[in-house]
Scaffold this active site. Sequence first.
Site, mmCIF file in Angstrom:
data_model
loop_
_atom_site.group_PDB
_atom_site.id
_atom_site.type_symbol
_atom_site.label_atom_id
_atom_site.label_comp_id
_atom_site.label_asym_id
_atom_site.label_seq_id
_atom_site.Cartn_x
_atom_site.Cartn_y
_atom_site.Cartn_z
ATOM 1 C CG HIS A 139 -0.396 0.514 2.463
ATOM 2 N ND1 HIS A 139 -1.060 1.364 3.298
ATOM 3 C CD2 HIS A 139 0.814 0.303 3.047
ATOM 4 C CE1 HIS A 139 -0.315 1.642 4.350
ATOM 5 N NE2 HIS A 139 0.829 1.008 4.225
ATOM 6 C CB CYS A 171 3.413 5.779 5.282
ATOM 7 S SG CYS A 171 3.817 4.982 6.829
ATOM 8 C CG HIS A 187 5.270 0.657 2.577
ATOM 9 N ND1 HIS A 187 4.644 1.822 2.208
ATOM 10 C CD2 HIS A 187 4.709 0.288 3.752
ATOM 11 C CE1 HIS A 187 3.762 2.161 3.130
ATOM 12 N NE2 HIS A 187 3.766 1.245 4.075
ATOM 13 C CG HIS A 191 2.411 -3.004 6.354
ATOM 14 N ND1 HIS A 191 3.354 -2.563 7.250
ATOM 15 C CD2 HIS A 191 1.986 -1.909 5.693
ATOM 16 C CE1 HIS A 191 3.496 -1.254 7.124
ATOM 17 N NE2 HIS A 191 2.682 -0.820 6.180
ATOM 18 C CG ASP A 219 -2.518 -13.364 0.798
ATOM 19 O OD1 ASP A 219 -1.683 -12.675 1.429
ATOM 20 O OD2 ASP A 219 -2.333 -14.567 0.515
ATOM 21 C CG HIS A 220 0.681 -12.572 -2.055
ATOM 22 N ND1 HIS A 220 0.269 -13.194 -0.921
ATOM 23 C CD2 HIS A 220 1.996 -12.839 -2.186
ATOM 24 C CE1 HIS A 220 1.296 -13.817 -0.366
ATOM 25 N NE2 HIS A 220 2.365 -13.613 -1.114
ATOM 26 C CD GLU A 276 0.547 -0.286 8.943
ATOM 27 O OE1 GLU A 276 -0.081 0.236 8.024
ATOM 28 O OE2 GLU A 276 1.210 0.372 9.778
#
Length: 137
Positions: free
Chosen positions: A14, A33, A39, A41, A79-80, A126
């Site tokens: 994100h 961020c 980047h 998480h 996811d991913h 997170e």
Amino acid sequence: MIYLTRRERFNAAHRLYREDWSEEKNMEVFGKCSNPNWHGHNYVLFVTVKGELKPELGYVVDLKVLSRLIREHIIDKLDHKNLNLEVEFMKDRMVSTEQIAIAIWQELEPPVGSLGVELHCIRLEETENNFVEYFGK
Ligand code: NI
């Protein structure tokens, strides 16, 4: 009334930014961020439901069914993925942990209700040190 929590995990990319701001202002407000190259998480999601114990079964809700429902409505979609670009229910939202938790609540409340229990809390971690909890308001 008894409360039951299921943990699931997903990895996603994100970025915090506002399109109506310059890159400079985004970096100034959101810092790293807001890295333009994204980047990621390793998110940990806790879904807590509440309901009455079913005496003949000894549980509130079948955990296999709850887990499948969370996977189908949330994990498979996040996811991913790049949460800013690829997730329909995150469109037009800031992709902050808070907003992800609220969106997950909104996606899960109706299907969880169809299992005969109520959604109580969405906890989204997170990092090891940062998490949010949302109780629907
Ligand atoms: Ni981040």
